[in-house]
Write a protein that holds these residues in place. Structure first.
Motif, PDB file in Angstrom:
ATOM      1  N   PRO A 114       0.819  -1.276   0.042  1.00  0.00           N
ATOM      2  CA  PRO A 114      -0.033  -0.190  -0.158  1.00  0.00           C
ATOM      3  C   PRO A 114       0.988   1.114   0.120  1.00  0.00           C
ATOM      4  O   PRO A 114       2.038   1.365   0.319  1.00  0.00           O
ATOM      5  CB  PRO A 114      -0.870  -0.116   1.367  1.00  0.00           C
ATOM      6  CG  PRO A 114      -0.859  -1.602   1.831  1.00  0.00           C
ATOM      7  CD  PRO A 114       0.563  -2.143   1.028  1.00  0.00           C
ATOM      8  N   PRO A 115       0.163   2.460  -0.447  1.00  0.00           N
ATOM      9  CA  PRO A 115       1.096   3.719  -0.453  1.00  0.00           C
ATOM     10  C   PRO A 115       1.297   4.192   0.865  1.00  0.00           C
ATOM     11  O   PRO A 115       0.489   3.898   1.840  1.00  0.00           O
ATOM     12  CB  PRO A 115       0.194   4.588  -1.376  1.00  0.00           C
ATOM     13  CG  PRO A 115      -1.133   4.137  -1.027  1.00  0.00           C
ATOM     14  CD  PRO A 115      -1.194   2.625  -0.904  1.00  0.00           C
ATOM     15  N   ALA A 116       2.342   4.835   0.991  1.00  0.00           N
ATOM     16  CA  ALA A 116       2.827   5.567   2.455  1.00  0.00           C
ATOM     17  C   ALA A 116       1.731   6.573   2.938  1.00  0.00           C
ATOM     18  O   ALA A 116       1.407   6.648   3.932  1.00  0.00           O
ATOM     19  CB  ALA A 116       4.348   6.091   2.307  1.00  0.00           C
ATOM     20  N   TYR A 117       1.126   7.127   2.044  1.00  0.00           N
ATOM     21  CA  TYR A 117       0.065   8.021   2.316  1.00  0.00           C
ATOM     22  C   TYR A 117      -1.226   7.394   2.019  1.00  0.00           C
ATOM     23  O   TYR A 117      -1.950   7.390   0.997  1.00  0.00           O
ATOM     24  CB  TYR A 117       0.097   9.212   1.235  1.00  0.00           C
ATOM     25  CG  TYR A 117       1.094  10.192   1.683  1.00  0.00           C
ATOM     26  CD1 TYR A 117       0.903  11.497   2.428  1.00  0.00           C
ATOM     27  CD2 TYR A 117       2.563  10.155   1.279  1.00  0.00           C
ATOM     28  CE1 TYR A 117       1.577  12.508   2.600  1.00  0.00           C
ATOM     29  CE2 TYR A 117       3.590  10.996   1.658  1.00  0.00           C
ATOM     30  CZ  TYR A 117       2.996  12.095   2.407  1.00  0.00           C
ATOM     31  OH  TYR A 117       4.029  13.074   2.607  1.00  0.00           O
ATOM     32  N   SER A 118      -1.571   6.583   3.133  1.00  0.00           N
ATOM     33  CA  SER A 118      -2.907   6.194   3.155  1.00  0.00           C
ATOM     34  C   SER A 118      -3.282   5.968   4.597  1.00  0.00           C
ATOM     35  O   SER A 118      -2.511   6.308   5.609  1.00  0.00           O
ATOM     36  CB  SER A 118      -2.638   4.353   2.951  1.00  0.00           C
ATOM     37  OG  SER A 118      -1.801   3.814   3.676  1.00  0.00           O
TER      38      SER A 118
END
Length: 292
Positions: A114-118
């Motif tokens: 998953p993306p870090a910005y989640s």
């Protein structure tokens, strides 16, 4: 005030913003949503109301369809244009054939980081909060399922695709990984969720329209739609009484079923049933009292 709202979320609003608009109009009934859309994204946001909120997990299990636009040759810390976008120096420009050649490896059950910005949590904190503080965020890969990927248009750097997938899939991360397989990077510039199961964007209402309690009541769809992925059994009045009393029943259930939707003869959802510990089927979601 029980049912399911199919909302067409506009860009610039969070999923929570939309829920707050609905909540003010349906009180004291509860509401929520079945699958977050980022502010950049638009499209289907399923918002159960009243009893429908007890069925959110069943909507979340439904396949989701997206139309996304990616810009190749670019990198962003957020993996979309909401972050700081940087152009790569002399990146390769893959051909349509090269893109189509890598897509089959992204079908089926695959691992995705998953993306870090989640909104996922790391040691009790949201990943995006840690990322915004400049901290290193390492998220473990997890299993997702992608049912289909179709290229809708390609004119470098713009790549448009339609993707059907299961719950938990990050579309921007899918674009990131496909681009890296092509020796480049990508950022997502647009995302529209066109469907969640039977809830389609063509049937959705817009929260910026003149919403009122009356228009919401008119737009509410039956809670039975949340259970369309489950095997269904029809129950009679006597069985409904037993379910309302918290007792087990013994309907004719398919052998392989682990959960079934108990329906009235009119197709209304009475309960979701699971096997009882000592035989029969008991409720895990129970609306039987509404039919007595």
């Amino acid at each position: 005030m029980h049912g399911i709202l199919n909302i067409n979320k506009p860009a610039g609003k969070t999923s929570r913003d939309v829920v707050n608009i609905i909540q003010r109009l349906v009180r004291p009934a509860k509401t929520g949503h079945a699958g977050t859309l980022d502010p950049l994204a638009t499209g289907v946001l399923v918002c159960p109301v009243g009893h429908g909120t007890k069925l959110i997990e069943y909507v979340q299990r439904m396949p989701k369809t997206y139309e996304a636009c990616f810009l190749l040759g670019r990198h962003s810390d957020t993996e979309d244009i909401e972050g700081e976008v940087q152009l790569l120096a002399d990146p390769p420009q893959p051909t349509l054939d090269e893109i189509e050649a890598v897509l089959p490896s992204y079908l089926g059950a695959i691992q995705q980081v998953p993306p870090a910005y989640s909104a996922l949590k790391v040691a009790g904190q949201r990943a995006y909060d840690l990322a915004r503080q400049g901290k290193e965020v390492e998220l473990a890969s997890r299993l997702i399922e992608v049912y289909s990927i179709e290229i809708l248009a390609y004119d470098y750097p713009e790549l448009r695709m339609r993707i059907e997938c299961g719950s938990g899939t990050y579309i921007r991360s899918l674009g990131r990984d496909i681009a890296r397989d092509l020796g480049t990077e990508a950022v997502m510039s647009e995302l529209v969720r066109t469907a969640i199961g039977c809830f389609r964007i063509e049937d959705a209402i817009h929260p910026d329209d003149q919403l009122s309690r009356g228009t919401i009541v008119a737009a509410l769809q039956p809670t039975s739609l949340a259970a369309t992925q489950l095997p269904q059994v029809t129950v009679d009045h006597e069985e409904i009484v037993r379910l309302a009393q918290g007792k087990v029943i013994e309907p004719a259930v398919p052998d392989s079923a682990e959960e079934v939707a108990a329906m009235t003869t009119a197709g209304e959802l009475v309960a979701v049933l699971v096997p009882g510990k000592e035989g029969g089927w008991r409720t895990t979601r129970n609306f039987a009292n509404d039919y007595l």
